[in-house]
Design a protein around this motif. Structure first.
Motif, PDB file in Angstrom:
ATOM      1  N   ASP A 450       0.861  -1.190   0.000  1.00 24.98           N
ATOM      2  CA  ASP A 450       0.000   0.000   0.000  1.00 24.98           C
ATOM      3  C   ASP A 450       0.892   1.232   0.000  1.00 24.98           C
ATOM      4  O   ASP A 450       1.568   1.535   0.983  1.00 24.98           O
ATOM      5  N   ILE A 451       0.898   1.945  -1.124  1.00 19.29           N
ATOM      6  CA  ILE A 451       1.789   3.092  -1.273  1.00 19.29           C
ATOM      7  C   ILE A 451       1.500   4.187  -0.258  1.00 19.29           C
ATOM      8  O   ILE A 451       2.373   4.974   0.098  1.00 19.29           O
ATOM      9  N   ARG A 452       0.277   4.223   0.262  1.00 19.18           N
ATOM     10  CA  ARG A 452      -0.071   5.241   1.254  1.00 19.18           C
ATOM     11  C   ARG A 452       0.719   5.061   2.542  1.00 19.18           C
ATOM     12  O   ARG A 452       0.892   6.015   3.312  1.00 19.18           O
ATOM     13  N   ASN A 453       1.183   3.849   2.773  1.00 19.69           N
ATOM     14  CA  ASN A 453       1.844   3.539   4.041  1.00 19.69           C
ATOM     15  C   ASN A 453       3.368   3.606   3.957  1.00 19.69           C
ATOM     16  O   ASN A 453       4.057   3.134   4.862  1.00 19.69           O
ATOM     17  N   LEU A 454       3.877   4.198   2.890  1.00 13.69           N
ATOM     18  CA  LEU A 454       5.315   4.381   2.742  1.00 13.69           C
ATOM     19  C   LEU A 454       5.664   5.827   3.072  1.00 13.69           C
ATOM     20  O   LEU A 454       5.259   6.745   2.358  1.00 13.69           O
ATOM     21  N   PRO A 455       6.399   6.085   4.150  1.00 16.15           N
ATOM     22  CA  PRO A 455       6.735   7.463   4.509  1.00 16.15           C
ATOM     23  C   PRO A 455       7.531   8.162   3.408  1.00 16.15           C
ATOM     24  O   PRO A 455       8.268   7.527   2.642  1.00 16.15           O
ATOM     25  N   GLU A 456       7.382   9.477   3.346  1.00 10.23           N
ATOM     26  CA  GLU A 456       8.066  10.267   2.315  1.00 10.23           C
ATOM     27  C   GLU A 456       9.511  10.567   2.673  1.00 10.23           C
ATOM     28  O   GLU A 456      10.355  10.769   1.798  1.00 10.23           O
ATOM     29  N   PHE A 457       9.801  10.614   3.987  1.00 13.21           N
ATOM     30  CA  PHE A 457      11.116  11.047   4.439  1.00 13.21           C
ATOM     31  C   PHE A 457      11.691  10.052   5.444  1.00 13.21           C
ATOM     32  O   PHE A 457      10.980   9.235   6.026  1.00 13.21           O
ATOM     33  N   GLN A 458      12.967  10.166   5.619  1.00 13.58           N
ATOM     34  CA  GLN A 458      13.641   9.533   6.753  1.00 13.58           C
ATOM     35  C   GLN A 458      14.095  10.653   7.667  1.00 13.58           C
ATOM     36  O   GLN A 458      14.781  11.586   7.226  1.00 13.58           O
ATOM     37  N   ALA A 459      13.692  10.606   8.924  1.00 13.02           N
ATOM     38  CA  ALA A 459      14.050  11.646   9.884  1.00 13.02           C
ATOM     39  C   ALA A 459      15.066  11.099  10.877  1.00 13.02           C
ATOM     40  O   ALA A 459      14.924   9.977  11.372  1.00 13.02           O
TER      41      ALA A 459
END
Length: 907
Positions: A450-459
Motif C-alpha cells: 500500500d503506497i499510502r503507508n510508505l513514509p516520504e522522508f527519513q528523519a
C-alpha cells in the motif's frame, strides 16, 4: 517462590478492586480454662461386723482448677492488599498451588528405545529450582513418526501411533452440522503403560501401545511401524494438579543417527510464548510445547462435529487468522454488525468452528492476529532447522488454511487454475526473487503493498551533548537537531529552509500518489517525560502561561495592590519527601515589595524583576519578556495539572486585562510546529532553519525531575485528508537524560513481543494520522500525545487519553463493563459493532508480560493509582471505591490536579 496463603476469601477480585482497610489488631487472648470438676466423694466405710454399725467415710477434697487456655492466634491483617497478591506471575502460580497443589516442573527425557515396537522412556522431573520431584504416580505419553513427503505433497508430516475415536452425540441439543453417530480418528495419548518411580526424581515409562500393531479405530488404517524413521515420544504430567510439565525426545528406533533423517522443526515454542506467555498450555494445562502438540494434531485427525481437520499446520493458521480468514466476512466483507445501520452485516458471515471437550464449541472470528495477518515471520522465526519452510515449501494444505476461499481442485480463486498436488507450487511461487507469480516473500510483504503507508522522508533526531557528557543539569538547555532525507528522491538531504507549513493536505488514494507540493501538512514536534510520568515539557506549547495585553507601561499604583496567582490548581507541594520546603499553590506578590521608577507607569522589565524576586513566586512560576515586549508568567509545571490562574485585582486588570481564566496547555496535543508559518510572527521562536538541518532549543531543564525524556517528530508533505486519503507521516524519536546519568527504566515495554516479528515488522496503528510503530519502546512515541495532562481547565481530556488507562482497557476490552467509556477512544468504536471485544491472549493478570521484570521500573506493583487500575476494573463498585479513596476538594472536576489518592495505603 510459593507463599503461605493469606485470607484470600475475604478479598474481592474480578470486576471490583480488592477491598481496602487498615491492619487488623491482634486476636484477643484465649479465655481461661474451665474449673476442674469437684473431687468425687470418698466411698462409704465398710459395714462393721454384725452388731454395731461402722462410721461413714469422710468426703474427698475438691480437685484443683484447670490451667488457663493459650492465647488465640492474631487475626489476619485487614487491608495491606498488595497488588502482587492478585496480579503477576507469582500470584497466578500461588493461586494454582493453593487450589490444587499445582506447580510448574521441568521434565527431561534422557533416553528412549524400542524393543520390537515396545517403547521404553527414561525421564527425570525436578522443580524450577532444580530439586528432584519423586512420587509421581501417573503420566501420559504420545508417540509419532515423521513420514517423508508422499506423492504430490511438498512437506513431511508427523503420523501418530496412538489414536482415539471421537463420535458425535447429543445433536438434538447442539449446533453442529454433522449428525449423531458421525465418527472420526484423532491422534491421542495413552496413560495405561507401566510407570516406575526410582525415588530420586527419575522415572521409567513403558508404553502400552505396541507400535507394530496399530490401526486407527474408525477408518481402520494400519499405521506401519517404520523403525528407520525419526520418532518423537512425549511425556506429559500434571496440568490440573501437582507437578506440571511436558518433555519431548526424538530418536530412531533402529539406532541409526538422527542427522541422516527427515526433520521438521518449523515453529519454536518460544514464538507461541511471545504472545501467550511462558505458561502457554492447552487441553487442561499439560500440553505446553509445539513439539508435543504436533504428535497428536496431525494430518488425518478430524473434528467429527464440523468436519474440520485438526492438523496443526492448518488449524493454527485458521485460528490465528480469526476474523480475517477469507471466508469469515461473507459477501459484504464486513464481520461485525454495525448497530447504526438497519442491516445485520454479520448475517452472511462464514464460520470456522471446532467442537471440543463435552461438545463445547470453539470459534475465533472475534480474534485478530496482533502482528498483521500476512506477517509469516512473526511465528516462523528463530533457530529451527526448517524455519524457512513457510516460503520454501508452499503447499495447498498450508496456503489454503489462510486463503480458504481457494478451491485447488476446481481452480476457483486461484490464478494458477486447478492444482491437484503440490508439485507445481514452486513453479509460480518461489521463496524470493522473480517468479511467474509473486514469490512467497513478496506476496506477504504487506509493508510495500500500500503506497499510502510508505513514509516520504527519513528523519534523524540527535540531541546536543551535556556539559558532563551524560545528562543535563539545571541551567542547561538541550538542543534537538532534525535532519530529513527525501526517500522519493534517492534519500537526498532536503533544504530545510524550505520546510513551510501547508494550508491543506494533498493526501493519496491512488498509485502513484500526487506529487509533493513542498509544503508540510504535518510538522509536529513533541518533548515529554519523564518515562515514569509522561507530561509535555520544554517546548513553547508545554509552557502554561498568561501574557499581558500590551507592552505597557502599567499603572499598578492602587493602594495595597497585589498580584494573586494560583499555580497548578492551587495545590501546595513539598520540595522533598521530608516536607522541608512547602511550595505554595497560592502566591500573593505585593506591589510594595518591588522597585519601580513609578508604580503608575511600571515597565514590563520592572514587572518581570518584581515577580521573579519574590521567593514564593520563584518556587512556582517564571516571569519573562516575550519577543514583542509583553510580560508573560508561566507555571513551572510542578503539580498534577499544569495550570495558572490570576485572581481578580488591580494589578491583573492593569497588566493582564483582568484575565481570571484557568490557563492550561489546551488543544488536542502538546505538539509544536517546526515549519515556517505563512505569518512569520507565528513561527515558534525556539526553531531555527538551516540548509542541512532544523534545530529546536529547548527550555532550561531546571524544573524537571530526574529521568529519561523523549523528543519526537511526526511530519509529512502530503498529509491526511481522511482515513482513506492520506500519506503516512514520517516518525522518529531520541531520548535524553536529565539529572541522572543512567537511563530511566520505563514502566512498560515489550509491545513487539506480540505486535512485531524479530525483523521489526508488524502492526502499525493509525497509518493515516500517526504511524504508531509497536516496537519494544512504542510507549516512547505514543506517550507524546497520550500523556497525563488533561489539557482542559475542567480536567477532562481533550486529546489523547492517558496511556496507562487506554492500553489496559484495550487489552482487557472483552471483560470491561463499559468498554466504550473506559477505552474512551475519540470516535467511540473504530470497528463499528465490535465494542472493543478484544481478549488478551493469556491471563490478563500476568502483568509481567508487558511490565517485564528487570527491564522495566516495576512501578506497576509499587505505585498504584486510579488511571491504570480503572483500565481493567471499571465496574460500578470499583469506580466507587476509587472515588472513596481519593480526596478531592473539587469533586465536580475529578482530574483538575487538586486530588490526593490514597491507593498506596493498602495496595
Amino acid at each position: 517462590m510459593l507463599r503461605t496463603p493469606k485470607l484470600i476469601a475475604m478479598l474481592l477480585f474480578g470486576g471490583a478492586l480488592a477491598l481496602s482497610g487498615c491492619e487488623g489488631p491482634a486476636g484477643p487472648p484465649g479465655t481461661d480454662g474451665q474449673d476442674g470438676q469437684d473431687g468425687t466423694n470418698g466411698q462409704d466405710g465398710t459395714n462393721g461386723q454384725d452388731g454395731t454399725n461402722g462410721t461413714d467415710g469422710t468426703n474427698g477434697t475438691d480437685g484443683t482448677n484447670g490451667t488457663n487456655g493459650t492465647n488465640g492466634t492474631n487475626g489476619e491483617d485487614g487491608g495491606n492488599v498488595e497488588l502482587t497478591l492478585f496480579h503477576g506471575r507469582d500470584a497466578l502460580a500461588q493461586q494454582a498451588f493453593d487450589e490444587s497443589g499445582k506447580f510448574y516442573a521441568v521434565a527431561n527425557i534422557t533416553s528412549a528405545k524400542s524393543d520390537a515396537g515396545i517403547v521404553t522412556v527414561d525421564f527425570t522431573v525436578a522443580d524450577e529450582d532444580g530439586n528432584p520431584v519423586p512420587g509421581i504416580t501417573a503420566v501420559n505419553a504420545s508417540i509419532a513418526k515423521l513420514l517423508p513427503p508422499q506423492m504430490g505433497e511438498s512437506f513431511n508430516k508427523w503420523v501418530p501411533y496412538v489414536y482415539r475415536s471421537q463420535t458425535v452425540s447429543g445433536s438434538a441439543m447442539g449446533d453442529w452440522p454433522k449428525p449423531d453417530g458421525t465418527a472420526a480418528d484423532q491422534g491421542y495419548r495413552e496413560n495405561n503403560g507401566m510407570l516406575t518411580d526410582h525415588g530420586d526424581g527419575s522415572y521409567t515409562y513403558v508404553l502400552a501401545t505396541d507400535l507394530t500393531m496399530v490401526k486407527t479405530p474408525v477408518a481402520g488404517t494400519t499405521i506401519e511401524y517404520e523403525p528407520n524413521l525419526r520418532h518423537r515420544v512425549s511425556i506429559m504430567l500434571g496440568g490440573g494438579a501437582g507437578p506440571t510439565a511436558d518433555a519431548n525426545f526424538d530418536f530412531v528406533p533402529d539406532g541409526s543417527p538422527l542427522t541422516d533423517k527427515e526433520h521438521r522443526d518449523i515453529v519454536q515454542t518460544s514464538a507461541c510464548q511471545n504472545c501467550h506467555g511462558p505458561r502457554f498450555a492447552a487441553h487442561g494445562g499439560d500440553r505446553m510445547t509445539v513439539e508435543n502438540c504436533v504428535t497428536c494434531h496431525a494430518q488425518g485427525s478430524t473434528d467429527p462435529h464440523g468436519g474440520e481437520t485438526i492438523d496443526f499446520q492448518v488449524m493454527i493458521h485458521k485460528i490465528h487468522a480469526g476474523g480475517e480468514l477469507a471466508t469469515i466476512p461473507g459477501p459484504d466483507g464486513v464481520v461485525w454488525d454495525n448497530p447504526a445501520t438497519p442491516a445485520d452485516e454479520s448475517a452472511d458471515n462464514g464460520e470456522y468452528a471446532i467442537w471440543g471437550f463435552q461438545n463445547a464449541k470453539h470459534e475465533w472470528w472475534k480474534a485478530g492476529f496482533p502482528a498483521v495477518n500476512g506477517n509469516c515471520q512473526k511465528c516462523h522465526d528463530g533457530a529451527g532447522q526448517d524455519v524457512n519452510a513457510w516460503k520454501e515449501k508452499p503447499s495447498r494444505e498450508v496456503c489454503g488454511s489462510c486463503h480458504n476461499d481457494v478451491d485447488f481442485v476446481a481452480g476457483t480463486n486461484h490464478a494458477g487454475g486447478q492444482q491437484l498436488n503440490d508439485d507445481n507450487c514452486t513453479v509460480c511461487h518461489k521463496a524470493t526473487g522473480a517468479a511467474v507469480g509473486k514469490s512467497v516473500t513478496a506476496a506477504h510483504d504487506w509493508t510495500t503493498l500500500d503506497i499510502r503507508n510508505l513514509p516520504e522522508f527519513q528523519a534523524t533526531l540527535t540531541i546536543s551533548t551535556p556539559a558532563n557528557g551524560t545528562h543535563f543539569v539545571p541551567g542547561e538547555s538541550p538542543v534537538v537537531t532534525i535532519v530529513l532525507k527525501d526517500l522519493e528522491n534517492g534519500g537526498a538531504v532536503i533544504d530545510h529552509n524550505t520546510v513551510t507549513a501547508d494550508a491543506s493536505a494533498e493526501g493519496c488514494v491512488t498509485t502513484p500518489c500526487p506529487a509533493k507540493d513542498g509544503l508540510f501538512a504535518a510538522s509536529n514536534f513533541f518533548v515529554h517525560g519523564p518515562r515514569g510520568d509522561r507530561n509535555p515539557v520544554l517546548t513553547t506549547k508545554a509552557r502554561v502561561r498568561v501574557t499581558s495585553t500590551t507592552a505597557g507601561p502599567f499603572d499598578i499604583s492602587a493602594a495595597g495592590a497585589t498580584l494573586d496567582i494560583k499555580f497548578d490548581g492551587g495545590k501546595d507541594l513539598y520540595l522533598d519527601k521530608n516536607g522541608g520546603t512547602i511550595l505554595p499553590g497560592m502566591v500573593s506578590v505585593p506591589v510594595s515589595s518591588g522597585s519601580f521608577s513609578s508604580t503608575a507607569a511600571a515597565t514590563p522589565a520592572e514587572i518581570v524583576t518584581w515577580l521573579n524576586n519574590n521567593a514564593n513566586f520563584k518556587l512556582r512560576g517564571i516571569a519573562y519578556l516575550e519577543p514583542n515586549g509583553r510580560v508573560s508568567i508561566r507555571s513551572r509545571n510542578l503539580g498534577e495539572l499544569y495550570s495558572i490562574q490570576l485572581m481578580a485585582g488591580a494589578v491583573n486588570t492593569a497588566v493582564f486585562g483582568n484575565n481570571v481564566a484557568v490557563n492550561v496547555i489546551g488543544g488536542f496535543t502538546a505538539g509544536v510546529s517546526i515549519a515556517k508559518q505563512s505569518n512569520p510572527a507565528n513561527n515558534d521562536p525556539k526553531v531555527q532553519w538551516f540548509t542541512d538541518k532544523i534545530t529546536y532549543t529547548l527550555d532550561p531543564v531546571d524544573d524537571l525531575r530526574p529521568g529519561t525524556y523523549v523528543a519526537s517528530v511526526e511530519l509529512g508533505d502530503r498529509g491526511r485528508k481522511s482515513a482513506t486519503d492520506y500519506k503516512t507521516p514520517t516518525v522518529a524519536k531520541v531520548t535524553f537524560n536529565v539529572g541522572q546519568a543512567t537511563e530511566e527504566l520505563p514502566p512498560t515495554r515489550n509491545c513487539n513481543s506480540c505486535h512485531q516479528a524479530s525483523n521489526g515488522q508488524g502492526l502499525v496503528l493509525d497509518w493515516s494520522r500517526h504511524n504508531k510503530i509497536l516496537g519494544d519502546l512504542a510507549v516512547d512515541q505514543c506517550g507524546a500525545c497520550h500523556d497525563y495532562q488533561t489539557q482542559t481547565a475542567s480536567g477532562q481530556w481533550s486529546g489523547g487519553h492517558p496511556i496507562g488507562k487506554r492500553v489496559h482497557a484495550i487489552h482487557n476490552g472483552a471483560n470491561l463493563n463499559y468498554p466504550i467509556a473506559t477505552v474512551a477512544y475519540s470516535n467511540g468504536d473504530p470497528v463499528a459493532g465490535r465494542f472493543w471485544d478484544i481478549t488478551y491472549p493469556q491471563d490478563v493478570r500476568n502483568c509481567e508480560s508487558c511490565h517485564v521484570a528487570g527491564t522495566t521500573s516495576g512501578s506497576w506493583k509499587t505505585e498504584p493509582s486510579r488511571l491504570p487500575c480503572w483500565g481493567c476494573h471499571d465496574s460500578d463498585s470499583a469506580r466507587a471505591h476509587m472515588k472513596i479513596q481519593t480526596y478531592d476538594p473539587t469533586p465536580a472536576d475529578p482530574w483538575n490536579g487538586d486530588e490526593e489518592e490514597s491507593c498506596a495505603t493498602c495496595h
